[in-house]
Structures are given as structure tokens and as C-alpha cells.
Design a protein around this motif. Structure first.
Motif, PDB file in Angstrom:
ATOM      1  N   GLY A 111      28.787  26.855  56.504  1.00  0.00           N
ATOM      2  CA  GLY A 111      28.737  26.830  55.042  1.00  0.00           C
ATOM      3  C   GLY A 111      30.102  27.031  54.417  1.00  0.00           C
ATOM      4  O   GLY A 111      30.427  26.433  53.389  1.00  0.00           O
ATOM      5  N   ASN A 112      30.907  27.872  55.039  1.00  0.00           N
ATOM      6  CA  ASN A 112      32.257  28.094  54.516  1.00  0.00           C
ATOM      7  C   ASN A 112      33.022  26.778  54.439  1.00  0.00           C
ATOM      8  O   ASN A 112      33.712  26.494  53.455  1.00  0.00           O
ATOM      9  CB  ASN A 112      32.996  29.111  55.397  1.00  0.00           C
ATOM     10  N   LEU A 113      32.899  25.966  55.499  1.00  0.00           N
ATOM     11  CA  LEU A 113      33.637  24.700  55.525  1.00  0.00           C
ATOM     12  C   LEU A 113      33.129  23.733  54.455  1.00  0.00           C
ATOM     13  O   LEU A 113      33.857  22.864  54.006  1.00  0.00           O
ATOM     14  CB  LEU A 113      33.520  24.046  56.903  1.00  0.00           C
ATOM     15  N   LEU A 114      31.857  23.884  54.080  1.00  0.00           N
ATOM     16  CA  LEU A 114      31.257  22.960  53.104  1.00  0.00           C
ATOM     17  C   LEU A 114      31.192  23.553  51.705  1.00  0.00           C
ATOM     18  O   LEU A 114      30.564  22.982  50.825  1.00  0.00           O
ATOM     19  CB  LEU A 114      29.852  22.560  53.578  1.00  0.00           C
ATOM     20  N   GLN A 115      31.835  24.703  51.499  1.00  0.00           N
ATOM     21  CA  GLN A 115      31.795  25.295  50.161  1.00  0.00           C
ATOM     22  C   GLN A 115      32.429  24.346  49.156  1.00  0.00           C
ATOM     23  O   GLN A 115      33.339  23.586  49.468  1.00  0.00           O
ATOM     24  CB  GLN A 115      32.515  26.642  50.140  1.00  0.00           C
ATOM     25  N   ARG A 116      31.925  24.384  47.943  1.00  0.00           N
ATOM     26  CA  ARG A 116      32.394  23.450  46.924  1.00  0.00           C
ATOM     27  C   ARG A 116      33.573  24.045  46.163  1.00  0.00           C
ATOM     28  O   ARG A 116      33.831  25.250  46.225  1.00  0.00           O
ATOM     29  CB  ARG A 116      31.245  23.104  45.955  1.00  0.00           C
ATOM     30  N   VAL A 117      34.269  23.187  45.449  1.00  0.00           N
ATOM     31  CA  VAL A 117      35.510  23.607  44.786  1.00  0.00           C
ATOM     32  C   VAL A 117      35.224  24.585  43.643  1.00  0.00           C
ATOM     33  O   VAL A 117      34.119  24.631  43.093  1.00  0.00           O
ATOM     34  CB  VAL A 117      36.288  22.394  44.249  1.00  0.00           C
ATOM     35  N   ARG A 118      36.250  25.359  43.297  1.00  0.00           N
ATOM     36  CA  ARG A 118      36.107  26.356  42.227  1.00  0.00           C
ATOM     37  C   ARG A 118      36.536  25.789  40.872  1.00  0.00           C
ATOM     38  O   ARG A 118      36.574  26.529  39.891  1.00  0.00           O
ATOM     39  CB  ARG A 118      36.933  27.602  42.542  1.00  0.00           C
ATOM     40  N   CYS A 119      36.897  24.520  40.809  1.00  0.00           N
ATOM     41  CA  CYS A 119      37.293  23.893  39.537  1.00  0.00           C
ATOM     42  C   CYS A 119      36.191  24.139  38.510  1.00  0.00           C
ATOM     43  O   CYS A 119      35.029  23.783  38.728  1.00  0.00           O
ATOM     44  CB  CYS A 119      37.488  22.394  39.731  1.00  0.00           C
ATOM     45  N   SER A 120      36.569  24.726  37.367  1.00  0.00           N
ATOM     46  CA  SER A 120      35.552  25.118  36.387  1.00  0.00           C
ATOM     47  C   SER A 120      34.868  23.899  35.769  1.00  0.00           C
ATOM     48  O   SER A 120      33.730  23.987  35.321  1.00  0.00           O
ATOM     49  CB  SER A 120      36.172  25.993  35.300  1.00  0.00           C
ATOM     50  N   TYR A 121      35.554  22.761  35.763  1.00  0.00           N
ATOM     51  CA  TYR A 121      34.943  21.559  35.201  1.00  0.00           C
ATOM     52  C   TYR A 121      33.876  20.996  36.138  1.00  0.00           C
ATOM     53  O   TYR A 121      32.909  20.393  35.682  1.00  0.00           O
ATOM     54  CB  TYR A 121      36.022  20.502  34.902  1.00  0.00           C
ATOM     55  N   PHE A 122      34.063  21.201  37.438  1.00  0.00           N
ATOM     56  CA  PHE A 122      33.010  20.825  38.389  1.00  0.00           C
ATOM     57  C   PHE A 122      31.809  21.747  38.238  1.00  0.00           C
ATOM     58  O   PHE A 122      30.653  21.311  38.262  1.00  0.00           O
ATOM     59  CB  PHE A 122      33.565  20.907  39.827  1.00  0.00           C
ATOM     60  N   ARG A 123      32.085  23.023  38.060  1.00  0.00           N
ATOM     61  CA  ARG A 123      31.025  24.024  38.127  1.00  0.00           C
ATOM     62  C   ARG A 123      30.254  24.209  36.826  1.00  0.00           C
ATOM     63  O   ARG A 123      29.215  24.868  36.828  1.00  0.00           O
ATOM     64  CB  ARG A 123      31.610  25.367  38.579  1.00  0.00           C
TER      65      ARG A 123
END
Lengths: 338, 174
Positions: A111-123
Motif C-alpha cells: 500500500g505504501n508503494l501505491l499511496q496517492r499524491v498529497r497534491c491538494s488539488y488531487f485530494r
């Protein structure tokens, strides 16, 4: 969060079959990113297939001096494992510099390797974002980009890859093992993380339903002399502004072998091959380290908000290598480089 | 969270898909089994607070940032807000209400009072569950280590020096 159905998988092949055959199913392991993104409705699967009972949590050294890690081993278990700490200090340090003790107890290696980006616009599940909704544009390009990438960017995405673990694995030439509908595969870590290019929604080469089953780290001569140096806005529990995974062998004052990878500055865990090529055979001193860092960062494309990362990355590379040659005491995770 | 869960077979070996409507979930909390009906999307934190009236674990951020919801799953500290309750079947949950086996406060609870380790108290149950695990893990050898290994618990009142004093006090009791 939208409603979901839940299936607890009891065998690996059955789990792969369940998710592969249904585009609306996703795996659930530690859930530390996934549950958050479900709640934000960034991810909207119909069904979660819980893989936490699958027998994929082993951690063992190989007779050759390498390491095999099951995809469901938890970050805290791997970081604490004596073989990991002895053979691959950079890996234990990268793991312990990430997240918090609670999250490291929960989060799986796969799961760590597949964690998604922290970009606030993505989230935020609302802003235009090519990663979340292909073709809608990148809000970060003209938006708030202080934490974003300066290497490996494209006009479609500049989100930073957030994993510390992945940076260490890329430096160590690890392989990611998977099981998919078409059988087993092994990807070199460096090829597992895709540059955004014009398809930032594709972050890895796996097809839907393909499951990470394990990570293999080969024996590496310089790995016992390795470290992970992470620079961030606060001393703990924060993502990297810049991080460096470094391993070094010095013979008669010259660099015999070196592994270098960068986190916090690129759209993927960034293997610093230009710097490595420059360093092999060079004198193991601060001048050569500085030149190598300059070579690696030469093509950086910063925004006005994250231009500081270029110099910060250079200094962090130099400090990591000087620490490994005994030129400076390590203080991973807390200090600012000088 | 990596130990085997309960047998799910109900006469056959094919695990059943459950939900999205409320399903029967059995949770073992503080040594007692509870049967509740919840949708699979319900977090462990909401199940504890809203269904089992165990309101010690707090909802601070509900996104895995603050640590106010810290509980133990099989003896290891974890965040209840990022855990789906249905995934906890077959695992033992411990909340601050179950920290002390008898009516007496746990030594850490007593130390938090003696050292004035809180102001508003909202983060305190999470701090205490995290600190008790920290001591069990052996990650409290000095203040730097305590700081690092307590970094997942935020205190907006900034009672950190007194929280560390409470942890040191219990560490040095034995």
C-alpha cells in the motif's frame, strides 16, 4: 463516503480473481490513504476486497544477503526487523521517517508503494486535476505549488511522489512482485513508478486487479553503509521537502560504488543516475559531491513557489554523502542542511 | 492487524460479499464481544462512539492527522478514524476505557493528572493510549525518542513538555 460492499478475501488467487473480474472493486489493505480518499470521494469503488488475511506478511533475509518482504508486512514490522536494520539501514530509516507510529502499524508495504499524491488539488475532489479526472487540466501549475516536484514534471502534472520507502527501494534496485490475471510478474522498482507525461492518471504499469505480493531487495555491497536523510518543515510526521537515499562504497579515497535516489522533489521516487555516473571513480570529497548534485539538478524545472527545492536538494545530497564518508554527523530528519 | 481474522464460511468456503446496507458485525472491545449492525463504510471510531457509547476515542480530524482517535488493535496503536469497523472482526480492540483492568486509573492516567499533562483534555485519551504503547514498545529512552515516537498525537494546547514528564514518570517507576 459513498456506500460500499465488503468482501474479506481468504486466499490470494481468489482475491485477484474477485478484483480483476470487476472494474468497480478495489483492494483494501492498511487503508491509511484509501479510507481517507474514500471519505473525500476521490476514490469511489463499489466494493472493497479486504486482503489483510492473506499470507503475504513475511520478512526474511535471503542466504545471498538480500531481503524478501511480503506486501502485507506493516511498515513498523519491517523497520524493526533485525535483518533490515543490519543489511539495509537506508530502508529502516526511510520507513521510520514516514508518517507516525500509529500509521506505520497500519500501513502495508504494498500500500505504501501505491499511496496517492498529497497534491491538494488531487485530494479535494473538486479542482481540475489530470490525475483524478484526465483531461481537466492541472490546477497546481498556476496554483499553490510549494510542495510540488521540480524533476520529472510535465505540463499535465507536477505532483510529488510522497513515499519515503519507495525512494530507498529505487536506490537499492529492489523488485516489486505482483500477481495478476495473467500470472506473476516482477518489476524493477525504478520502472514501477511512471512519469506523468500526458497520462498522469497512470502511476504504475499494473493492470486492474494485479496485486503487489512482495518486494525483493538484492544484496548490495554498499547497502550496509547507507542512510536516508529527510528534510521537512517540521521535525517529524511530515512529508519530505527533499529526501536522499544514499549508499556508498569508497576504496582508496575514490567512489567505488554509489546508489542515490531523491524524494520530495520529483514526480516519481527519483533515481539520481546522473549523479551516480559522475561519482563513480571520482574522489569521495565534498567538491565531487557538490558537482554531482549540480549535475543531477541541472534540468530541474521549478515553479516560483518551489524554486528553493533545487538548492535544498543539492545541499541535502552533499550532506548525505559527506555523512557516509564520516565528514559530518548525521541528524536525519531534524536539521536543515548547511 | 496481520493475524488471521475469523472464519467467515457459512456452510461453504466462499467468503460472502456484505453490504452496502447494514450488516451484522461482531467487535471484541476491551475484552467484551459486541454485536452491532452497521454499514461496511462505518469507521471503527464511529462504531465505538456512536454504537458502543465508548466516547473516549475522540474525533479530531477524521483524516488520520491528529491522533485523537488512537486505540489499540491487537495491542498495537492504530487510528480508529482510518480503520473500517468491519475489518476489525477477529481482532481485539482496546480503548482508553479498557486501559485499566480495575476501577483504579492506569499509572499513565495518574501521571497525566500529577504532571498536569493537559489543558482542554480533548487529545488526552489518544495521548494516553499512544503513550502506553510507546512504553511497551521501549521507545521512551530519552526525550528526543519520546518526541519522535509521540509525533502522531497533536496537542493544540501544546502540553507537550508535561506529557513527556508524565511518560518519563511512568517509565522511571519500575
Amino acid at each position: 463516503m459513498r456506500t460500499i460492499t465488503y468482501l474479506r478475501a481468504t486466499d490470494t488467487a481468489g482475491a485477484v480473481e474477485a478484483v480483476s473480474s470487476d472494474p468497480t472493486s478495489d483492494y483494501l489493505a492498511g487503508g491509511t490513504t484509501e479510507v481517507d480518499l474514500l471519505r473525500q470521494e476521490v476514490l469511489n469503488p463499489r466494493r472493497l476486497v479486504d486482503i489483510n488475511d492473506l499470507p503475504l506478511n513475511g520478512i526474511e533475509g535471503t542466504p545471498e544477503g538480500g531481503l524478501r518482504i511480503g506486501a502485507l508486512a506493516r511498515m513498523s514490522e519491517v523497520a524493526a526487523h533485525p535483518v533490515v536494520r543490519e543489511r539495509f539501514p537506508v530502508l529502516a530509516q526511510a520507513l521510520e521517517s514516514g508518517a507516525s507510529p500509529q500509521l506505520r502499524n497500519m500501513a502495508s508495504m504494498g500500500g505504501n508503494l501505491l499511496q496517492r499524491v498529497r497534491c491538494s488539488y488531487f485530494r479535494d475532489a473538486e479542482s481540475p486535476c489530470n490525475k483524478r479526472e484526465p483531461g481537466t487540466g492541472c490546477s497546481a501549475l498556476a496554483g499553490f505549488s510549494r510542495g510540488h516536484a521540480v524533476l520529472g514534471t510535465s505540463e499535465h502534472c507536477i505532483a510529488t511522489h510522497p513515499s519515503d520507502l519507495a525512494v530507498a527501494l529505487v536506490a537499492l534496485d529492489a523488485h516489486v512482485r505482483t500477481l495478476g490475471p495473467r500470472g506473476e510478474r516482477a518489476y524493477p522498482a525504478d520502472e514501477f513508478f511512471l512519469l506523468p507525461g500526458d497520462s498522469p492518471h497512470r502511476e504504475h504499469p499494473m493492470e486492474h486487479g494485479e496485486l503487489i505480493t512482495g518486494i525483493e531487495v538484492p544484496a548490495t555491497d554498499p547497502a550496509r553503509r547507507s542512510l536516508y536523510l529527510k528534510v521537512r518543515d517540521r521535525a517529524s510526521y511530515e512529508f519530505a521537502l527533499v529526501s536522499v537515499a544514499a549508499a556508498l562504497s569508497v576504496v582508496d579515497g575514490s567512489v567505488a560504488d554509489v546508489r542515490l535516489a531523491l524524494g520530495g522533489v520529483a514526480t516519481t521516487p527519483w533515481r539520481a543516475r546522473r549523479a551516480e555516473d559522475f561519482l563513480v571513480g571520482a574522489a569521495a570529497d565534498a567538491d565531487a559531491f557538490g558537482m554531482a548534485a549540480r549535475v543531477e539538478m541541472a534540468d530541474a524545472q521549478p515553479t516560483p513557489m518551489n524554486a528553493f527545492k533545487v538548492e535544498l536538494a543539492r545541499r541535502t545530497i552533499v550532506r548525505a554523502l559527506r555523512t557516509l564518508t564520516g565528514g559530518r554527523e548525521a541528524d536525519p530528519g531534524t536539521g536543515s542542511p548547511t | 492487524m496481520s493475524s488471521p481474522g475469523p472464519a467467515l464460511a457459512r456452510g461453504d468456503t466462499t467468503p460472502a460479499e456484505r453490504g452496502p446496507e447494514a450488516v451484522r458485525v461482531t467487535l471484541s472491545v476491551n475484552g467484551t464481544e459486541h454485536e452491532i449492525h452497521i454499514e461496511p463504510r462505518v469507521s471503527l471510531l464511529d462504531a465505538l462512539r456512536e454504537r458502543l457509547d465508548l466516547t473516549g476515542a475522540k474525533k479530531g480530524c477524521d483524516q488520520g492527522t491528529c491522533g485523537a482517535c488512537t486505540v489499540w488493535v491487537d495491542g498495537r496503536r492504530a487510528l480508529a478514524c482510518l480503520t473500517l469497523a468491519v475489518t476489525c472482526e477477529g481482532h481485539e480492540i482496546t480503548t482508553v476505557e479498557g486501559l485499566s483492568a480495575d476501577a483504579e486509573p492506569h499509572p499513565l492516567q495518574r501521571a497525566f493528572m500529577e504532571q498536569d499533562a493537559f489543558q482542554c483534555g480533548y487529545c488526552t485519551p489518544g495521548q494516553i493510549m499512544s503513550a502506553a504503547a510507546l512504553l511497551d514498545e521501549g521507545h521512551a529512552r530519552d526525550d528526543a525518542e519520546i518526541k519522535e515516537w509521540m509525533s502522531g498525537n497533536i496537542c493544540r494546547c501544546a502540553a507537550y513538555p508535561n506529557i513527556r514528564a508524565a511518560i518519563r514518570a511512568v517509565r522511571d517507576q519500575t
